[in-house]
Design an enzyme around this catalytic site. Structure first.
Site, PDB file in Angstrom:
ATOM      1  N   LYS A  78      79.312  45.116  85.697  1.00 37.00           N
ATOM      2  CA  LYS A  78      80.574  44.477  86.064  1.00 37.00           C
ATOM      3  C   LYS A  78      81.564  45.524  86.546  1.00 37.00           C
ATOM      4  O   LYS A  78      81.643  46.626  86.003  1.00 37.00           O
ATOM      5  CB  LYS A  78      81.130  43.719  84.854  1.00 37.00           C
ATOM      6  CG  LYS A  78      82.372  42.879  85.138  1.00 37.00           C
ATOM      7  CD  LYS A  78      82.797  42.084  83.907  1.00 37.00           C
ATOM      8  CE  LYS A  78      84.040  41.258  84.174  1.00 37.00           C
ATOM      9  NZ  LYS A  78      84.451  40.460  82.994  1.00 37.00           N
ATOM     10  N   SER A 158      85.616  35.508  83.704  1.00 34.09           N
ATOM     11  CA  SER A 158      85.785  36.448  84.801  1.00 34.09           C
ATOM     12  C   SER A 158      84.482  37.109  85.235  1.00 34.09           C
ATOM     13  O   SER A 158      84.416  37.713  86.304  1.00 34.09           O
ATOM     14  CB  SER A 158      86.786  37.549  84.397  1.00 34.09           C
ATOM     15  OG  SER A 158      86.257  38.336  83.332  1.00 34.09           O
ATOM     16  N   SER A 182      85.003  35.043  78.811  1.00 30.74           N
ATOM     17  CA  SER A 182      84.543  35.478  80.131  1.00 30.74           C
ATOM     18  C   SER A 182      83.094  35.921  80.204  1.00 30.74           C
ATOM     19  O   SER A 182      82.611  36.255  81.279  1.00 30.74           O
ATOM     20  CB  SER A 182      85.438  36.601  80.666  1.00 30.74           C
ATOM     21  OG  SER A 182      86.712  36.101  80.973  1.00 30.74           O
TER      22      SER A 182
END
EC number: 6.3.5.7
Length: 495
Positions: A78, A158, A182
């Site tokens: 990420k 997210s 998330s």
């Protein structure tokens, strides 16, 4: 071997050790898949040279018989994790061009274990969002479709890029972060498994901060066993992180027996919310029966302060974000606005932050600054802190009464279309966190497990919440649920 990208971590580990394939072969297959999947916009910084170099080193370790479980496993990282010499922007324009001179603890530990980095993954800007629509890179796209409908769906947020990449078999697993859901919400939206560990189990050092008392990194994988393997490599005490727990890391994979006889599973009445879709209610009931059939005792419980969790979260998280994001000013790194004749330092700050931050980040910074201001600190922020303590106490009392884990829905719906909530009140988007934020406020471990398919052919997940520091027990309960549900559906390839 064929379909190398469809391997799980455990499957790839076993195949590598048997000599049936190599890390280089799996890595090359993943790199090819990534190139073909541009429509998903999951990978935003590609690192094929690094990946192949790491894969060759992993093959040498495997050949020498010195290979941990994660050795040779291609991962997506990420964009919130700082990676040395590789762009790490948190999907924000204000960090354009930023290449850290250091490695986050999580990625450092994964690389030490022999894992391979394929590239950096899309996400909501500074992890602020539930649909991956706030990214400076553009939207990440869910690999699933609603029946014969071609409309692009959100992969959640997210960690939307992580979720999309794992579900589409672009990587064998990915890192995610979870501040209010998330990891778990996007995992449920794409039919994979996502684990948020206990706060302090995994180091936050080198992870670009959103809300420091809530953020926690975790694995996003194809199944529960892979979560257990990857967590073992990510977890551990880190002296660079003052909130990191000085606890031994058990062998989480060895704890996956699937035997949950005698375990007590709590069903919280407060999670039965008005307007909950029938499919979510039915899935929850089915999951409850699955665990009961596996030998668990089902007990109705009450978490009375749950109804205050969402407003509490959306006071505390923006307040911490307002403080954390004050460092992005155009002076030291990242974007700096072009100044007009006569502009000074104040104008530079104002223009840089106005240009660099997206609308959602600006919204949360303003909310956070407001609730921390002198006239409103006690009325909002201090009160939210007190309610947070009550939410945490609710869980402590339930666990003290003998409950081993709590079963809830993971999301209030299946994945929705990109843009469908764009014109709505932001509160409608925030409601996606309704089942997940309590876990972050209380610092507990939680896991989303794919459990069913809705009438439109989209995956649905359930959430299990565990006792603090007992991820092994939580993973074993999730493993029992996973086996009972038998979820094997995959998105049809359209990209």
């Amino acid at each position: 071997m064929s379909d190398l990208t469809r391997l799980t971590i455990a499957g790839a580990r076993d195949a590598l050790r048997k000599g049936e394939t190599t890390s280089v072969e799996i890595t090359e297959a993943c790199l090819s898949a990534i190139e073909e999947a541009g429509a998903l916009n999951a990978f935003v910084h590609h690192t094929p040279e690094i990946a192949l170099e790491q894969a060759k080193a992993a093959d040498a370790r495997i050949k020498a018989g010195e290979a941990p479980s994660m050795c040779g496993i291609p991962l997506g990282i990420k964009d919130l994790f700082c990676t040395k010499g590789v762009p790490s922007q948190a999907a924000s324009a204000i960090l354009g061009g930023f290449k850290p001179e250091y490695e986050s603890t999580v990625t450092s530990q994964l690389f030490d274990a022999g894992a391979v980095m394929l590239g950096k993954l899309n996400m909501d800007e500074f992890a602020m969002g539930s649909s991956n629509e706030t990214s400076t890179y553009g939207n990440a796209v869910n690999p699933w479709r609603r029946g014969n409908d071609d409309a692009a769906l959100t992969p959640g947020g997210s960690s939307g890029g992580s979720a999309s990449a794992v579900a589409a078999d672009l990587c064998l697993a990915a890192t995610g972060t979870d501040t209010g859901g998330s990891i778990r919400q996007p995992a449920a939206f794409v039919g994979i498994t996502g684990l948020k560990p206990t706060y302090g189990r995994v180091s936050r050092w080198g992870i670009i901060a959103f809300a420091s008392s809530l953020d926690q990194a975790g694995p996003m994988t194809k199944d529960v066993r892979d979560c257990a393997i990857m967590l073992g490599a990510m977890a551990g005490h880190d002296p660079k992180d003052s909130t990191s727990a000085e606890l031994a890391v058990p062998d989480f994979e060895a704890m996956l027996t699937g035997d949950i006889r005698g375990k007590v599973i709590g069903i919280p009445c407060e999670y039965r919310m008005a307007g909950m879709p029938e499919e979510i209610e039915a899935l929850w009931a089915e999951g409850t029966e699955m665990l009961k059939s596996a030998g668990a005792e089902i007990r109705d419980i009450s978490l009375p302060h749950t109804k205050y969790a969402l407003p509490t979260y959306y006071v505390i998280a923006p307040a911490e974000a307002s403080s954390n994001l004050a460092r992005y000013d155009g002076v030291r790194f990242g974007h700096r606005a072009k100044l007009a004749q006569g502009d000074g330092i104040v104008e530079m700050y104002e223009k840089t932050r106005a240009e660099g931050f997206g609308d959602e980040v600006k919204r949360r910074i303003m909310v956070g600054t407001y609730v921390l201001s002198a006239g409103y600190y006690d009325a909002y922020y201090n009160r939210a802190r007190k309610v947070r303590a009550l939410i945490k106490r609710d869980f402590e009392e339930v666990f003290a009464a003998g409950v081993d884990a709590i079963l809830t829905p993971a999301t209030p719906s299946a994945a929705f279309g990109l843009g469908e909530m764009a014109e709505a009140d932001p509160v409608q988007m925030y409601l996606n966190d309704v089942f997940t934020v309590t876990v972050n406020l209380a610092g507990l471990p939680g896991i989303a497990v794919p459990t069913g398919i809705d009438k439109q052919g989209l995956p649905l997940g359930l959430q299990l919440i565990g006792r603090p520091w007992e991820e092994g027990d939580l993973l074993n309960t999730a493993y029992a649920l996973e086996r009972a549900a038998g979820f094997v559906a995959k998105p049809g390839k359209w990209w």
